[in-house]
Design a protein around this motif. Structure first.
Motif, mmCIF file in Angstrom:
data_model
loop_
_atom_site.group_PDB
_atom_site.id
_atom_site.type_symbol
_atom_site.label_atom_id
_atom_site.label_comp_id
_atom_site.label_asym_id
_atom_site.label_seq_id
_atom_site.Cartn_x
_atom_site.Cartn_y
_atom_site.Cartn_z
ATOM 1 N N GLU A 1 0.841 -1.216 0.000
ATOM 2 C CA GLU A 1 0.000 0.000 0.000
ATOM 3 C C GLU A 1 0.866 1.254 0.000
ATOM 4 O OE1 GLU A 1 -3.374 -1.409 3.055
ATOM 5 O OE2 GLU A 1 -3.361 0.771 2.681
ATOM 6 N N VAL A 2 1.907 1.228 0.826
ATOM 7 C CA VAL A 2 2.804 2.386 0.898
ATOM 8 C C VAL A 2 3.489 2.601 -0.449
ATOM 9 C CG1 VAL A 2 4.857 3.358 2.013
ATOM 10 C CG2 VAL A 2 3.206 2.033 3.362
ATOM 11 N N LEU A 3 4.003 1.532 -1.005
ATOM 12 C CA LEU A 3 4.815 1.638 -2.231
ATOM 13 C C LEU A 3 3.990 2.125 -3.417
ATOM 14 C CD1 LEU A 3 6.888 -1.659 -1.845
ATOM 15 C CD2 LEU A 3 7.566 0.670 -1.215
ATOM 16 N N LEU B 1 13.015 -6.794 2.060
ATOM 17 C CA LEU B 1 11.625 -6.297 2.106
ATOM 18 C C LEU B 1 11.285 -5.551 0.814
ATOM 19 C CD1 LEU B 1 9.880 -4.624 5.132
ATOM 20 C CD2 LEU B 1 9.783 -3.516 2.923
ATOM 21 N N ILE B 2 12.254 -4.813 0.300
ATOM 22 C CA ILE B 2 12.105 -4.180 -1.021
ATOM 23 C C ILE B 2 12.786 -5.102 -2.032
ATOM 24 C CG2 ILE B 2 12.647 -2.192 -2.479
ATOM 25 C CD1 ILE B 2 10.649 -1.566 -0.238
ATOM 26 N N ASN B 3 11.992 -5.722 -2.856
ATOM 27 C CA ASN B 3 12.492 -6.667 -3.857
ATOM 28 C C ASN B 3 11.986 -6.264 -5.246
ATOM 29 O OD1 ASN B 3 9.793 -7.388 -3.993
ATOM 30 N ND2 ASN B 3 10.043 -9.147 -2.646
ATOM 31 N N LYS B 4 12.287 -7.084 -6.226
ATOM 32 C CA LYS B 4 11.940 -6.764 -7.618
ATOM 33 C C LYS B 4 10.447 -6.519 -7.773
ATOM 34 C CE LYS B 4 12.141 -8.739 -12.314
ATOM 35 N NZ LYS B 4 12.608 -9.905 -13.134
ATOM 36 N N GLU B 5 9.647 -7.387 -7.170
ATOM 37 C CA GLU B 5 8.187 -7.266 -7.323
ATOM 38 C C GLU B 5 7.678 -5.980 -6.686
ATOM 39 O OE1 GLU B 5 9.849 -9.966 -6.212
ATOM 40 O OE2 GLU B 5 9.697 -11.027 -8.156
ATOM 41 N N ARG B 6 8.202 -5.640 -5.522
ATOM 42 C CA ARG B 6 7.716 -4.420 -4.842
ATOM 43 C C ARG B 6 8.251 -3.154 -5.521
ATOM 44 N NH1 ARG B 6 7.845 -6.709 1.432
ATOM 45 N NH2 ARG B 6 5.675 -7.440 1.400
ATOM 46 N N LEU B 7 9.455 -3.211 -6.059
ATOM 47 C CA LEU B 7 9.960 -2.057 -6.823
ATOM 48 C C LEU B 7 9.038 -1.761 -8.000
ATOM 49 C CD1 LEU B 7 13.777 -2.862 -6.788
ATOM 50 C CD2 LEU B 7 12.726 -0.781 -5.844
ATOM 51 N N LYS C 1 6.851 5.492 -11.151
ATOM 52 C CA LYS C 1 8.035 5.528 -12.001
ATOM 53 C C LYS C 1 8.985 6.661 -11.612
ATOM 54 C CE LYS C 1 6.950 2.025 -14.531
ATOM 55 N NZ LYS C 1 7.615 0.740 -14.127
ATOM 56 N N GLU C 2 8.410 7.713 -10.985
ATOM 57 C CA GLU C 2 9.248 8.860 -10.605
ATOM 58 C C GLU C 2 9.390 8.971 -9.091
ATOM 59 O OE1 GLU C 2 7.961 11.553 -14.482
ATOM 60 O OE2 GLU C 2 8.186 12.497 -12.501
ATOM 61 N N ALA C 3 9.225 7.845 -8.403
ATOM 62 C CA ALA C 3 9.312 7.862 -6.934
ATOM 63 C C ALA C 3 10.768 8.012 -6.498
ATOM 64 C CB ALA C 3 8.717 6.576 -6.368
ATOM 65 N N VAL C 4 10.923 8.402 -5.246
ATOM 66 C CA VAL C 4 12.235 8.470 -4.598
ATOM 67 C C VAL C 4 12.242 7.459 -3.457
ATOM 68 C CG1 VAL C 4 13.819 9.912 -3.239
ATOM 69 C CG2 VAL C 4 12.585 10.894 -5.193
ATOM 70 N N LEU C 5 13.239 6.587 -3.438
ATOM 71 C CA LEU C 5 13.387 5.585 -2.383
ATOM 72 C C LEU C 5 14.634 5.908 -1.580
ATOM 73 C CD1 LEU C 5 12.591 2.804 -1.064
ATOM 74 C CD2 LEU C 5 14.077 1.737 -2.803
ATOM 75 N N VAL C 6 14.497 5.934 -0.252
ATOM 76 C CA VAL C 6 15.629 6.257 0.637
ATOM 77 C C VAL C 6 15.840 5.097 1.600
ATOM 78 C CG1 VAL C 6 16.450 7.825 2.465
ATOM 79 C CG2 VAL C 6 15.217 8.745 0.473
ATOM 80 N N ASN C 7 17.093 4.704 1.802
ATOM 81 C CA ASN C 7 17.391 3.660 2.777
ATOM 82 C C ASN C 7 18.537 4.100 3.687
ATOM 83 O OD1 ASN C 7 17.431 1.354 4.302
ATOM 84 N ND2 ASN C 7 18.452 0.103 2.757
ATOM 85 N N ALA C 8 18.194 4.375 4.950
ATOM 86 C CA ALA C 8 19.201 4.687 5.972
ATOM 87 C C ALA C 8 19.005 3.723 7.136
ATOM 88 C CB ALA C 8 19.095 6.131 6.441
ATOM 89 N N SER C 9 18.489 2.511 6.812
ATOM 90 C CA SER C 9 18.305 1.509 7.876
ATOM 91 C C SER C 9 19.450 0.498 7.798
ATOM 92 C CB SER C 9 16.931 0.836 7.751
ATOM 93 O OG SER C 9 16.785 0.143 6.517
ATOM 94 N N ARG C 10 19.274 -0.590 7.081
ATOM 95 C CA ARG C 10 20.351 -1.546 6.809
ATOM 96 C C ARG C 10 20.253 -1.961 5.344
ATOM 97 N NH1 ARG C 10 22.412 -0.033 10.703
ATOM 98 N NH2 ARG C 10 23.212 -1.151 12.553
ATOM 99 N N GLY C 11 21.391 -2.172 4.734
ATOM 100 C CA GLY C 11 21.430 -2.486 3.317
ATOM 101 C C GLY C 11 20.569 -3.662 2.910
ATOM 102 N N PRO C 12 20.636 -4.806 3.659
ATOM 103 C CA PRO C 12 19.892 -6.003 3.215
ATOM 104 C C PRO C 12 18.377 -5.871 3.259
ATOM 105 C CG PRO C 12 21.729 -6.624 4.628
ATOM 106 C CD PRO C 12 21.606 -5.131 4.728
ATOM 107 N N VAL D 1 16.974 -4.045 1.343
ATOM 108 C CA VAL D 1 16.723 -3.880 -0.098
ATOM 109 C C VAL D 1 17.495 -4.934 -0.894
ATOM 110 C CG1 VAL D 1 16.982 -2.327 -2.092
ATOM 111 C CG2 VAL D 1 16.367 -1.399 0.152
ATOM 112 N N ASP D 2 16.837 -5.568 -1.853
ATOM 113 C CA ASP D 2 17.528 -6.449 -2.807
ATOM 114 C C ASP D 2 18.253 -5.529 -3.780
ATOM 115 O OD1 ASP D 2 16.505 -9.193 -5.011
ATOM 116 O OD2 ASP D 2 18.291 -7.901 -5.026
ATOM 117 N N GLU D 3 19.526 -5.328 -3.540
ATOM 118 C CA GLU D 3 20.290 -4.291 -4.256
ATOM 119 C C GLU D 3 20.506 -4.647 -5.720
ATOM 120 O OE1 GLU D 3 23.213 -2.518 -1.622
ATOM 121 O OE2 GLU D 3 24.578 -2.314 -3.332
ATOM 122 N N VAL D 4 20.577 -5.935 -6.032
ATOM 123 C CA VAL D 4 20.712 -6.344 -7.435
ATOM 124 C C VAL D 4 19.443 -5.962 -8.185
ATOM 125 C CG1 VAL D 4 20.863 -8.339 -8.987
ATOM 126 C CG2 VAL D 4 22.336 -8.228 -6.947
ATOM 127 N N ALA D 5 18.296 -6.222 -7.580
ATOM 128 C CA ALA D 5 17.017 -5.846 -8.214
ATOM 129 C C ALA D 5 16.918 -4.330 -8.310
ATOM 130 C CB ALA D 5 15.856 -6.387 -7.389
#
Ligand SMILES: NC(=O)C1=CN([C@@H]2O[C@H](COP(=O)(O)OP(=O)(O)OC[C@H]3O[C@@H](n4cnc5c(N)ncnc54)[C@H](O)[C@@H]3O)[C@@H](O)[C@H]2O)C=CC1
Ligand SMILES: O=C(O)C(=O)CO
Length: 392
Positions: free
Chosen positions: A232-234, A253-259, A264-275, A277-281
């Protein structure tokens, strides 16, 4: 045999031996330990991340407590070595403790401290900085200027996203997530949608009250909504900032499907822990969606970025500096030291780890308590009344 690592010693005659695996800012943290009779040994090796073998060597045959770092692997081997050396107390110099096997520490009877609260606003401010830098393409524009490419104002030069009146999404509305949301509401009149396992009544009450204030000023009010899922948030938010703990429920938690659900013009910020987010996706999504932007303070394989991320103009990347303000880093060191000192002195646990201010006042005695012990209940540690004052 691991080589002897360099250490700096304070209060050499202290009856208790406490190791810090890294030099830490300020001196209040050292005083918190020496004032209760500890000999403090600070590892001064230039090596950025100490190995388990390095730390076993530093612990040696007698060690009562350790202050360690979020980059270190604190599991059965290290807690076993600390236990064997007669140790009882460990603290991370961090609020996050996903690098610590807390069950292993408990099995060895060792307390695990962390440093909540003192880094809340500092971290939220960096997340807000990344939001603006990504939304308004500041780093791209800076590179452009430094490369001498600026030939004059143009109607379409580095056009980015307006934040005012847009929707900011928070996943993980705890201390930092709530502080970040408040900044985006107060600063840019954004509406809030958040997802957390628990209701954030503080955030809801603040946004409601601020909305009423705006209405009293003849301005459009701001609104909040609690989402029932991350999806819902995404789908709804223009900006999404991630502030959950890292555990098995938030890994990727943020993976290919959720991305793919995000604007299309959203901004995603991560200052929690790297994993989180699926960084490859994420790299693939950034390549396929040039108007989608990220601001990242943390990375899945720190200190490395996944291949390709560093080449992307729609990614702003900084090296895990969200808690890097002088006051915060000195406060983190102080809280970590007080966690260890209090445990070694047999003091109880502070009853409210969300109110750690009393431990940071250099002009008044710190409470005779441990600010935050994450396995206090498992170890059966007593909880204090929150009043006992004594200089640690
Ligand atoms: N980049 C940096 O330098 C820093 C990173 N951090 C990270 O930020 C994290 C949060 O710190 P605080 O806000 O102080 O912790 P907190 O415990 O106050 O907030 C974490 C929130 O995550 C929520 N949560 C847990 N599992 C979840 C899930 N599956 N889905 C959604 N929400 C979930 C919790 O309910 C809680 O509200 C830390 O654990 C740490 O990993 C913290 C400080 C600095
Ligand atoms: O406290 C934490 O969890 C950190 O990441 C330190 O900045």
């Amino acid at each position: 045999m691991a080589r002897q690592l360099a250490v700096q010693v304070h209060n050499a005659g202290g009856s208790l031996r406490v190791l810090s695996t890294k030099p830490m800012p300020g001196t209040q943290w050292i005083q918190a330990l020496t004032s209760v009779g500890c000999r403090v040994e600070i590892c001064t090796e230039p090596k950025t991340i100490l190995s388990v073998e390095d730390i076993v060597s530093l612990i040696g045959t007698k060690c009562d407590g350790v202050i360690g770092q979020l980059t270190e692997d604190w599991g059965d081997t290290l807690f076993g070595a600390l236990k064997k050396a007669g140790g009882h107390a460990y603290s991370n110099m961090a609020v996050g403790y996903n690098n610590v096997d807390v069950d292993a520490a408990t099995r060895h009877g060792i307390s695990v401290g962390n440093t909540p609260g003192v880094l809340t606003e500092t971290t939220a401010e960096l997340a807000a900085s990344l939001t603006l830098a990504a939304a308004r393409r500041v780093v791209e524009a800076d590179d452009f200027m430094r490369a001498g490419k600026y030939e004059g104002w143009l109607p379409t030069l580095f056009v980015g996203n307006l934040l005012k009146g847009q929707t900011v999404g928070i996943i993980g509305a705890g201390r930092i997530g709530t502080a970040y949301a408040r900044m985006m509401v107060e600063g840019f009149k954004m509406n809030v949608i958040y997802y957390d396992l628990y209701q954030s009544t503080r955030l809801e009450k603040f946004v409601s009250a601020y909305g009423e204030f705006l209405k009293s000023q003849g301005e459009a009010p701001v609104h909040w909504r609690r989402a029932s899922s991350p999806e819902e948030v995404l789908k709804e938010a223009d900006v999404i900032s991630l502030h959950p703990v890292l555990d098995k429920t938030t890994y990727h938690l943020i993976n290919k499907e959720r991305l793919a659900l995000m604007k299309k013009e959203a901004v995603l910020v991560n200052a929690s822990r790297g994993p989180v987010v699926d960084e490859v996706a994420l790299v693939e999504h950034l390549k396929a969606n040039p108007m989608f932007r990220v601001g990242l303070d943390v990375f899945e394989d720190e200190p490395y970025m996944k291949p390709g991320l560093g080449d992307l103009p729609n990614a702003v990347v900084v090296p895990h500096i969200a808690s890097a303000s002088k006051w915060t880093r000195e406060g983190m060191a102080t809280l970590a030291a007080q966690n260890v000192a209090a445990k070694l002195k047999g003091y109880p646990v502070w009853p409210n780890s969300n109110n750690i201010e009393p431990f940071l006042d250099e002009n008044n005695p710190a409470p005779a308590a441990a600010p935050s012990i994450v396995n206090a209940k498992a170890l059966g540690l007593p909880v204090g009344d929150g009043k006992t004052k004594a200089k640690l």
